[in-house]
Design an enzyme around this catalytic site. Sequence first.
Site, PDB file in Angstrom:
ATOM      1  N   GLU A 111       0.836  -1.201   0.000  1.00  0.00           N
ATOM      2  CA  GLU A 111       0.000   0.000   0.000  1.00  0.00           C
ATOM      3  C   GLU A 111       0.869   1.249   0.000  1.00  0.00           C
ATOM      4  O   GLU A 111       2.009   1.234   0.476  1.00  0.00           O
ATOM      5  CB  GLU A 111      -0.898   0.034   1.237  1.00  0.00           C
ATOM      6  CG  GLU A 111      -1.991  -1.007   1.246  1.00  0.00           C
ATOM      7  CD  GLU A 111      -2.872  -0.887   2.461  1.00  0.00           C
ATOM      8  OE1 GLU A 111      -3.975  -1.455   2.428  1.00  0.00           O
ATOM      9  OE2 GLU A 111      -2.480  -0.244   3.453  1.00  0.00           O
TER      10      GLU A 111
ATOM     11  N   HIS B 198       4.701   0.121  14.437  1.00  0.00           N
ATOM     12  CA  HIS B 198       3.347  -0.208  13.979  1.00  0.00           C
ATOM     13  C   HIS B 198       2.500  -0.867  15.067  1.00  0.00           C
ATOM     14  O   HIS B 198       1.460  -1.447  14.765  1.00  0.00           O
ATOM     15  CB  HIS B 198       3.385  -1.095  12.729  1.00  0.00           C
ATOM     16  CG  HIS B 198       4.233  -0.544  11.634  1.00  0.00           C
ATOM     17  ND1 HIS B 198       3.925   0.615  10.960  1.00  0.00           N
ATOM     18  CD2 HIS B 198       5.413  -0.967  11.110  1.00  0.00           C
ATOM     19  CE1 HIS B 198       4.856   0.872  10.063  1.00  0.00           C
ATOM     20  NE2 HIS B 198       5.773  -0.068  10.135  1.00  0.00           N
TER      21      HIS B 198
ATOM     22  N   ARG C  73     -12.643  -9.380  16.248  1.00  0.00           N
ATOM     23  CA  ARG C  73     -12.470  -9.779  17.645  1.00  0.00           C
ATOM     24  C   ARG C  73     -12.580  -8.542  18.510  1.00  0.00           C
ATOM     25  O   ARG C  73     -12.724  -7.423  18.019  1.00  0.00           O
ATOM     26  CB  ARG C  73     -11.092 -10.411  17.841  1.00  0.00           C
ATOM     27  CG  ARG C  73      -9.958  -9.507  17.358  1.00  0.00           C
ATOM     28  CD  ARG C  73      -8.594 -10.065  17.670  1.00  0.00           C
ATOM     29  NE  ARG C  73      -7.524  -9.398  16.945  1.00  0.00           N
ATOM     30  CZ  ARG C  73      -6.979  -8.231  17.274  1.00  0.00           C
ATOM     31  NH1 ARG C  73      -7.444  -7.568  18.314  1.00  0.00           N
ATOM     32  NH2 ARG C  73      -5.994  -7.708  16.575  1.00  0.00           N
TER      33      ARG C  73
END
Length: 673
Positions: A200, A235, A292
Amino acid sequence: MFDKILIANRGEIACRVAATAARLGIRTVAVYSDADAHAKHVAVCDEAVHVGGAAARDSYLRVEKIIEAALATGAQAIHPGYGFLSENEAFAAACKRAGLVFIGPPVEAIHAMGSKSAAKSLMEDAAVPLVPGYHGERQEPDFLQARADEIGYPVLLKASAGGGGKGMRVVERSEDFRASLASCQREAASSFGDDRVLVEKYLTRPRHIEIQVFADTHGHCVYLFERDCSVQRRHQKVLEEAPAPGMTEARRRAMGEAACNAARAVGYVGAGTVEFIVNQDGSFYFMEMNTRLQVEHPVTEMITGLDLVEWQLRVAAGEPLPLAQDALRMRGHALEARIYAENPDNNFLPSTGTLTALRTPTAVNFQVGGSSAPAAVRIDAGVREGDTISPFYDPMIAKLIVWGQDRDEALARMRQALAQYRVVGVATNIAFLGRLVASVPFAAADLDTGLIERHRDTLFPAKTPAPATALALAVAAQLARETVSARRKYQDSADQHSPWQAATGWRLNADYCRTLSFDQGDVRHDVVLSSGATGSTLTVGGETLPFAYRHDTGAYKITLGDRRAQGHVHFAHDTAHVFVDGQEWPLAWHDPLAQAGAAEGGEGRLTAPMPGKVIAVLAQAGAKVEKGAPLLVMEAMKMEHTINAPADGEIEEILFAVGDQVPEGAQLLAFKR
């Protein structure tokens, strides 16, 4: 509602689920590995079943053992927590085949969102905006590099089946693409069993904002507002808050509706999080959907007054959502800080060891429902004092969550709570978190995912010498320790009236004077204590000041000149960990009577900075390398760490091979400068 559930997880999330279940009168079954036999989550559940060895693949990832444990104990449903099997469609399918309710989304929804590339295609069809990139199935390195070159650098490589920041690499230049791809694929395969990646465009100064969604089996879907998770390192999220600073009602509605559209597109049921990357101009793009409960769900609970685990249980039991969209309300502001056993000053390497001391801020048990304000400070933890942070699992110690009427009040409470934390036995990120929440950009809500790197000089300041107050507290604690030791000897002495049995500094016709030495890393602090008829003085930093101390209810109170201070000191072996003014100062007591051990030199050797496994050897014996050249790669806690050459030199011998387990401090290779 269920009578009994099995919690297929460990640590703080297992404890968190168990707390709600207990409140609802639901019995709980824990599962545990060899390493977790005495863990907190085992203690708080009603029953526990051993499922295998210490490594996650030998225990918490063993689908058949967990299903067997649920059936054997009569559990009706399984709550997967987050991580491990929480987004594993094979596990969800196995639960269904066994007649067990999976407290999560349908298998089809997990499958649809489990592949980031497939999910991007679904979102494109649902008109959810996407970041430019390649999300297809082709994985040849040449092809992926060509796509990256077309998109334009920097690009982000991301594990297709990933999450939690694992299997992600930012690539700044085309020539770095191959090495980054190989590393990303190794980490993805290790963490998720799937080495596929997507590419990306990497946006500069983006914010990371996610929407909490909930859907039931009756066709209802709502969004429980947003969380800002922009502050990250490698990240992985460091601080989370709700609501997102600067969020307008119009943008909140647009993002919330887009998130619900994403959930409806896959027939979602239960708790889920739709994550968006947001430009500074407010435009937003779909990143992924986590099928989740999220680590940061407590901040949503704090501003809504709702228990999201209770909602999960009710929805899984077939009940409709407790509230409709127009009945949901926000109040105040909440922040969450993740307390980790890691060393921020050494690239956030995880730290292992026993928690010899663990003191937390005063917290009120979290209460849900009702009209009263939530607890100001909440702690979700899966470890206790005396527990061990092992190399097998995520090194989280706790989640610290605070609430305030507004963001400024929440920030003040977070700063105060962090200053009250005291952890001894492992390195932690607490001091770093304290600097982060006190920093100008975070206080001003100038947020983006590069905040930590952009303000590195402020957040990682140079080491400073311990202040006089910290040294005085260390002296007080050492004197108190000697007094306790002397009292023991005094009680065992044949002549209990002898003044020589006391440790008060008594001298016959003379003043008492001694030098106490403490090492702060490579710096030696010599402090001179003098005592006489008129009192005591301390000479520190070339200044002699009146000195007195007392030990009261766990705290040391000192008077040094015209200043009074209070702090806490915890000894680990002969190191005094001094906590004062919100900071920790480890000061190693230098005993002149003890035989000094020879310090091991670092010349000619490189040692493992943490326990782990060698996953790649990048150089050969006899090779000449330059300073900073990568020599080998270790994996610990599912993260990769590259060991680099400390200087120009030659590799004499490599002592470990790929696949070898390496203890912390082990010599990895012989190196000649």
